[in-house]
Design an enzyme around this catalytic site. Structure first.
Site, PDB file in Angstrom:
ATOM      1  N   GLU A   1     -47.534  14.827 -32.606  1.00  0.00           N
ATOM      2  CA  GLU A   1     -48.515  15.538 -32.928  1.00  0.00           C
ATOM      3  C   GLU A   1     -49.557  15.142 -33.783  1.00  0.00           C
ATOM      4  OE1 GLU A   1     -47.594  19.702 -33.873  1.00  0.00           O
ATOM      5  OE2 GLU A   1     -45.944  20.108 -31.981  1.00  0.00           O
TER       6      GLU A   1
ATOM      7  N   GLU B   1     -39.664  20.386 -35.004  1.00  0.00           N
ATOM      8  CA  GLU B   1     -40.011  20.677 -36.517  1.00  0.00           C
ATOM      9  C   GLU B   1     -38.931  21.270 -37.111  1.00  0.00           C
ATOM     10  OE1 GLU B   1     -43.848  22.434 -36.449  1.00  0.00           O
ATOM     11  OE2 GLU B   1     -44.867  20.212 -36.097  1.00  0.00           O
TER      12      GLU B   1
END
Length: 836
Positions: A250, A181
């Site tokens: 995710e 991320e």
């Protein structure tokens, strides 16, 4: 759909393949291609340190039973290398054993090295020694950091190679991840961030594994990295390389819980909708984050203010129980996706709008002409009937996706739940002959004071003429750091004096001349409203009585997990740094002690002397006059292990805030006095419409966390168990209980044409059918009522099939309930039963 293809040669020794032969694995934009078979992959995150090795086989098997193809996990740097070049891979840190169990179950594995993980994990998974390394800058183009990151990454990769864990060696790992991320925050790092990502890619490729590397949330991921998506919805995500498969690393099944926060919930209907839309729009891999959340044992919770429970409203709850209906509804979804797999990976795709908000995606096999369709309704209010011409008319509820076999027969709809809802209860494990719980005798307690005489006198271990950052001064080996100094008041008036402390928290206990004058936590400083953003600083302001001469100020600063996310999160101050310590009086009677000589002590004496260890003889345990609401106190008791095999939980109502150990093993922080906000909960959650982490919250006005998981592997089977609590702010231990978590009530509201399975947990059986109606029953679990019509023998039929059994299977049909026809109406069966 023709697409480019990138090839990798792998070896898969997966149990489900029953061989260790080299197989060719490649990918294109539409599939992962394993041994020549084009696949879509359904995966789920299970973090090995948030459970125990004894739990792993059961969790993995339940994941497989739920229809998963793969298990994904992060690797947590700070627990594996707590001190530089000193490694720990024992117990629940044995990720090699975890991956081998995944392989034994016949599943693939996804390795997320990071080594920054976020994961609501303390400091994002970075060890504190890394932060304290001279000249280092984390997650940027810094040679010192890059060297350490490469050393750890290589260590993990080599361990996997030595254990033959990569698919190219016959192991389960088919994908590996580097960084995490970073794209969300890269802009703040400027050009150094861009250079760092390029270095990450090159470093990963140089590890010389045959498996593809992925980077999540990295829109500029350099080739051959595959960029992936994280979020609640990823159906509109597109990889930055047209050759790359569309992967969702995710899919957030819920959200994490904060101390003082309400319970996050994400409905099974919305979660299934997000997955179905993803595959309808070309998805290749979906990973649930989390599939099993688990528990933040020890001091692993980050945040700050992230609770010990990491349940995440996942399909498997914190204790490993099936979270129904979510687990079962997704299992049926996965079966439908696998039924459509050859169409998703090989078919010619055509999508058209049937009407506003309603899209039909048709997958056709050119060789045979076979078809499979997905019909989606993205309207969050309107239900529609879609006319597909010769294929028929189909009712599509709002915010749902329908799977159509041969484009003409409905086999699954994301908004129609046909699996049971399990209402979990906590109860005492012992029962009488009638199944009624029997309360055990109350626990007998001993206590010992936390030795603080040295710190109250200002005696520390090192000194500095400034206020230090707590995480740096303590090395994050404890939640606690003492700041101590002496103030000379001979030349000022002592009237109306106030001690003012500015701190970056997260809590503070202030002592003056050996007496506690007050305590405060950052959430309290915000007027009992949930702290938002990253600012956990606060000001402590308390009247104080001083004496002429030297006055000793002892300030105990408290952290509740370190920050784990954001640009430069590692530099966020903790403790009294950037704050100030002032003694203020009227006029010019003020003293600024900020730059005084300060003495420091890391942690508590009880921690250093291991009061939490049942075998330690350092604590002076006293069984008389057990105190109530006394801060800085240790409590000890013993008990027998609850019978049975159901998960054990520790109920800590009456306690304040502190830390709990069972037989010397840390259960984690506890804080039952942190009460969730009283507003913002939704008793009648509507799954329709885009989800966010504030939607469908529950548990308003109650302790954020009342129950604390005690894995049965922490307990003794043949001897007493020792529970030790460190109470920081003051509490009463007499209401502490050990109970089990089990299924109390099972409910279902299944549509005609489905098979409904009802089951209890462990050795419990369906003891009573409280409600059953086949027709158009109304209401929800706990408040079912009869509708306009029903089969009169509904209760009798369900009792015959289910009563007295641990589980039963009901064919939800007119023939089962003795009804010949209800016209064109699709009937439903509502059931509510009790397990004992």
């Amino acid at each position: 759909m023709a697409s480019s293809r990138t090839e990798f040669v792998l070896v898969a020794g997966l149990a489900m393949l029953c061989s260790c032969l080299a197989i060719k694995v490649e990918y294109d934009a539409n599939a992962l291609i394993i041994d020549g078979q084009r696949k879509v992959i359904i995966s789920g995150s299970i973090h090995y340190p948030r459970s125990t090795p004894e739990m792993w086989p059961d969790l993995i098997q339940k994941a497989k039973d739920g229809g998963l193809d793969a298990i994904e996990t992060y690797i947590f740097w700070n627990v594996h290398e707590p001190r530089r070049r000193e490694y720990d891979f024992s117990g629940n840190l044995d990720f090699v054993k975890f991956f081998k169990l995944v392989q034994d179950a016949g599943l693939y594995a996804i390795l997320r090295i990071g080594p920054y993980v976020c994961a609501e994990w303390n400091y994002g998974g970075f060890p504190m020694w890394l932060h304290n390394t001279p000249g280092i800058q984390l997650r940027t183009d810094n040679d010192i950091f890059k060297n350490e990151m490469q050393v750890f990454t290589t260590k993990i990769v080599n361990m996997c190679k030595e254990a033959n864990l990569f698919a190219s060696q016959g192991g389960p790992i088919i994908l590996a991840q580097i960084e995490n991320e970073y794209g969300n925050i890269m802009e703040k790092y400027g050009d150094a961030g861009k250079q760092y990502i390029k270095w990450c890619a090159n470093m990963a490729v140089a590890q010389n594994i045959s498996e593809p590397w992925i980077m999540c949330q990295q829109s500029d991921a350099p080739e051959p990295m595959i960029n992936t998506c994280n979020g609640f919805y990823c159906d509109q995500f597109k990889p930055n390389n047209p050759k790359s498969p569309k992967m969702w690393t995710e899919n957030w099944t819920g959200w994490f819980k904060l101390w003082g926060g309400r319970d996050p919930q994400r409905t099974a209907e919305d979660l299934a909708f997000s997955v179905a839309r993803f595959f309808q729009n070309g998805g290749v891999l979906n990973n649930y984050y989390m599939y099993h959340g688990g528990t933040n044992f020890g001091r692993t919770a980050g945040g700050p203010y992230i609770a010990t429970s990491y349940d995440y409203n996942a399909p498997l709850d914190e204790y490993g129980n099936l979270n129904q209906p979510k687990w079962g509804h997704l299992k049926q979804l996965h079966a439908s996706i696998k039924q459509a797999e050859k169409f998703l990976t090989n078919g010619t795709v055509e999508t058209k709008s049937v009407m506003n908000f309603v899209d039909l995606t048709k997958f056709t096999l050119n060789a045979t002409g076979e078809r499979f369709c997905m019909l989606s309704n993205s309207d969050n209010t309107g239900d529609y009937t879609a006319d597909l011409g010769e294929d028929g008319k189909f009712f599509v509820p709002a915010w749902s996706v329908t799977f159509l076999q041969n484009c003409s027969k409905e086999v699954y709809n994301t908004a129609k739940i046909n699996t049971q809802t399990s209402v979990m209860v906590t109860k005492h494990s012992e029962e009488d002959a009638y199944g009624n719980e029997v309360k055990p005798a109350k626990l007998s307690w001993m206590w010992a004071p936390e030795p603080i005489q040295d710190t109250l006198k200002g005696n520390g271990r090192f000194e500095a003429a400034q206020l230090l950052d707590q995480k740096e001064a303590s090395g994050d080996v404890s939640d606690y750091l003492w700041y101590m100094t002496s103030v000379d008041t001979r030349n000022i008036s002592l009237k109306n004096m106030t001690l003012r402390v500015s701190t970056n928290g997260h809590g503070l206990h202030a002592y003056v001349n050996g007496k506690l004058i007050g305590s405060q936590f950052s959430r309290q400083a915000k007027g009992q409203q949930m702290v938002t953003g990253d600012d956990y600083s606060f000001g402590f302001d308390k009247a104080v009585s001083l004496k002429k001469g030297l006055n000793v100020i002892s300030l105990l600063s408290v952290t509740v997990g370190l920050a784990n996310y954001g640009a430069f999160y590692d530099l966020k101050p903790t403790g009294l740094i950037n704050g100030g310590v002032l003694l203020n009086g009227k006029g010019n009677n003020s003293i600024n002690a900020t730059t005084y000589q300060w003495s420091y002590k890391v942690g508590l004496n009880g921690e250093a002397q291991q009061f939490h260890d049942p075998n330690s003889r350092n604590a002076n345990w006293n069984s008389t006059k057990v105190p109530k609401n006394r801060p800085m106190t240790w409590y000890k008791t013993s008990f027998k292990t609850p019978s049975g095999e159901e998960p054990v939980v520790l109920g800590l109502l009456g306690m304040g805030k502190g830390h709990a150990w069972m037989n010397g093993k840390s259960i984690g922080r506890y804080w039952p006095t942190q009460i969730a906000e009283t507003t913002g909960c939704d008793a009648h959650c509507n799954y329709k419409g885009s989800y966010n982490d504030g939607k469908c919250r529950t548990n308003c006005g109650n302790p954020s966390q009342r129950w604390y998981h005690v894995p049965r592997s922490f307990l003794n089977n043949n001897t007493d168990n020792t529970l030790i609590l460190f109470e920081e702010v003051g509490g009463a231990p007499w209401n502490v209980t050990l109970q089990v978590v089990t299924v109390g009530t099972v409910c279902a509201n299944a549509y005609e044409g489905n098979n409904l399975e009802l089951y209890c947990q462990g050795d419990r059986r369906i003891s009573e059918i409280q409600f059953a109606s086949f027709g158009d029953p109304q209401g929800t679990c706990g408040s079912f009522s009869l509708g306009n019509y029903q089969a009169t023998q509904s209760v009798a039929v369900v009792e015959k099939l289910c009563a007295g059994r641990p589980s039963c299977l009901i064919d939800v049909s007119q023939s089962t309930f003795g009804i010949s026809s209800w016209g064109n109406v699709t009937s439903r069966l509502a059931v509510q039963a009790v397990c004992k």
